[in-house]
Enzyme design. Structure first.
Site, PDB file in Angstrom:
ATOM      1  N   CYS A  38       0.815  -1.113  -0.038  1.00 23.18           N
ATOM      2  CA  CYS A  38       0.036  -0.046   0.040  1.00 23.18           C
ATOM      3  C   CYS A  38       0.928   1.300  -0.146  1.00 23.18           C
ATOM      4  CB  CYS A  38      -0.714   0.061   1.056  1.00 23.18           C
ATOM      5  SG  CYS A  38      -1.658   1.344   1.505  1.00 23.18           S
ATOM      6  N   THR A  40       0.909   3.549   1.987  1.00 24.01           N
ATOM      7  CA  THR A  40       1.055   3.787   3.383  1.00 24.01           C
ATOM      8  C   THR A  40       2.373   2.899   3.633  1.00 24.01           C
ATOM      9  OG1 THR A  40      -1.328   3.926   3.998  1.00 24.01           O
ATOM     10  CG2 THR A  40       0.302   3.560   5.773  1.00 24.01           C
ATOM     11  N   HIS A  43       5.356   4.958   2.449  1.00 20.46           N
ATOM     12  CA  HIS A  43       5.508   6.027   3.587  1.00 20.46           C
ATOM     13  C   HIS A  43       6.278   5.476   4.689  1.00 20.46           C
ATOM     14  CE1 HIS A  43       2.970   8.777   1.215  1.00 20.46           C
ATOM     15  NE2 HIS A  43       1.850   8.248   1.555  1.00 20.46           N
ATOM     16  N   CYS A 107     -15.553   4.918  14.060  1.00 23.54           N
ATOM     17  CA  CYS A 107     -14.949   4.460  15.681  1.00 23.54           C
ATOM     18  C   CYS A 107     -13.611   5.459  15.592  1.00 23.54           C
ATOM     19  CB  CYS A 107     -14.475   3.203  15.899  1.00 23.54           C
ATOM     20  SG  CYS A 107     -13.767   3.143  17.517  1.00 23.54           S
TER      21      CYS A 107
HETATM   22 ZN    ZN Z   1     -15.716   2.459  18.505  1.00 23.32          ZN
END
Ligand code: ZN
Ligand code: NAD
Length: 343
Positions: A38, A40, A43, A107
């Site tokens: 990825c 990421t 990076h 979340c």
């Molecule tokens: Zn959560």
């Protein structure tokens, strides 16, 4: 076991011999078949500013993977040994308001596999059973390996109704390329995608884009006349480039909808006139819906979505340096590393 590790707070990665993790309560142990690279991971490899403030070495990288369950912890139901699975890379808290409201993708307490805890660039990885996504036999492992970024593309592309709409995607990285394919798959009209990389724009065209633009040679605003439209109905920002975002806002139709996936720099300016006077709807996109996006992705592939067109390179894990060089060059779509010895 062998694992691709960030050993210290400095550029580079190395393959190290580390202990096999054990599945605790509610977790499973997966033997990896494939792990995809990825942006990421790149990076973290390069140890950029984001990595320096996010990653705590030593860490095993990797959140795009597929493998088979080899051990099941206490209290896990619904999975069996040998089952082939991928996994959602965000481990959520399960107790916050959004988690309990059935919106765990929002979340605020997520932990990233391969970012905040050991990941799937290894022979084995432990993940919570709640994060597993079973892979049907018809879907090959080299495609299942990158369901995570496929999910970013799908979450973003399915955010707004695309049927019959004129769509602009800025950035033909792996995610933009797949998003162009999804726009085609679900019935958009014009699907215009921009980049500065012709190799990737060609991949996007094969995937379903109806017009590609290299912004180093052509202007996005000229395309409106060419297509004889007043503006785009839906925009997906997938480059993280502030200039691309600015041009996108300029080219949106009044009442248009914009989904922001690319990670823009903190100081990226916004011409609010474009948003306010056009009544644009701007929506931030993070991760994937758990697990409705995974369901949609799976069914799209089972009904003919050509995900394989985004896969350009498969390499043995020992050649990981080659894979990271490819990613850094931009002359690739998805690069998938193999743990089985079959590649
Ligand atoms: Zn959560
Ligand atoms: P990528 O870096 O491979 O692709 C970005 C593409 O944008 C590159 O091909 C680059 O050449 C192109 N680009 C650069 N300048 C441009 C310009 N001015 N106009 C048009 N295109 C330009 O990244 P990717 O893996 O495809 O991911 C896309 C973006 O989404 C990245 O910014 C990534 O960090 C971000 N991302 C966000 C999430 C999320 O949950 N929000 C998840 C994954 C990735």
């Amino acid at each position: 076991m062998r694992a691709l590790v960030k050993p210290a707070a400095a550029p580079g990665l190395e393959i190290q011999e580390v202990p096999v993790p054990t599945a605790g309560a509610g977790e499973v142990l997966i033997k990896l078949e494939k792990t995809a690279i990825c942006g990421t991971d790149l990076h973290i490899y390069q140890w950029d500013e984001w990595s320096q403030r996010t990653i705590e070495p030593p860490l095993i990288l990797g959140h795009e993977f597929v493998g088979r369950i080899v051990d099941i912890g206490d209290g896990v139901r619904g999975y069996e040994q040998g089952q082939r699975v991928s996994a959602e890379g965000h481990v959520v808290c399960g107790v916050c308001r959004n988690c309990r409201a059935g919106k765990p993708h929002l979340c605020p307490h997520t932990e990233g596999i391969g970012v905040n805890r050991d990941g799937g660039f290894a022979e084995y990885v432990v993940v919570p059973a709640t994060n597993l996504w079973p892979i049907p036999d018809e879907i090959p492992s080299e495609l299942a390996a990158f369901f995570d970024p496929f999910g970013n593309a799908a979450h973003c592309a399915l955010q707004f109704d695309l049927v019959g709409e004129d769509v602009l995607i800025t950035g033909a990285g792996p995610i933009g390329i797949i998003a162009a394919g999804i726009a085609k798959h679900v019935g958009a009209r014009h699907i215009v995608i921009s980049d500065i990389n012709d190799y990737r724009l060609d991949l996007a065209r094969e995937m379903g884009a109806t017009r590609t633009i290299n912004v180093q040679r052509e202007k996005l605003t000229d395309i409106l006349d060419e297509l004889d439209i007043d503006g785009f109905d839906v925009g997906m920002e997938m480059s993280g480039n502030p200039h691309a975002f600015r041009d996108m806002l300029t080219c949106m139709y009044h009442g248009g909808k914009v989904a922001l996936l690319g990670l823009l720099p903190k100081d990226a300016g916004v011409n609010w006139d474009q948003v306010i006077f056009k009544g644009l709807e701007v929506h931030g996109i993070y991760g994937r819906r758990m697990y409705e996006t995974w369901y949609k992705m799976t069914q799209m592939v089972l009904t003919g979505f050509p995900l394989e067109k985004a896969l350009t390179h498969q390499i043995p894990i020992d050649d990981f340096e080659t894979g990271f060089e490819l990613m850094a060059s931009g002359q690739c779509g998805k690069v998938v590393c193999d743990w089985t010895g079959e590649v």
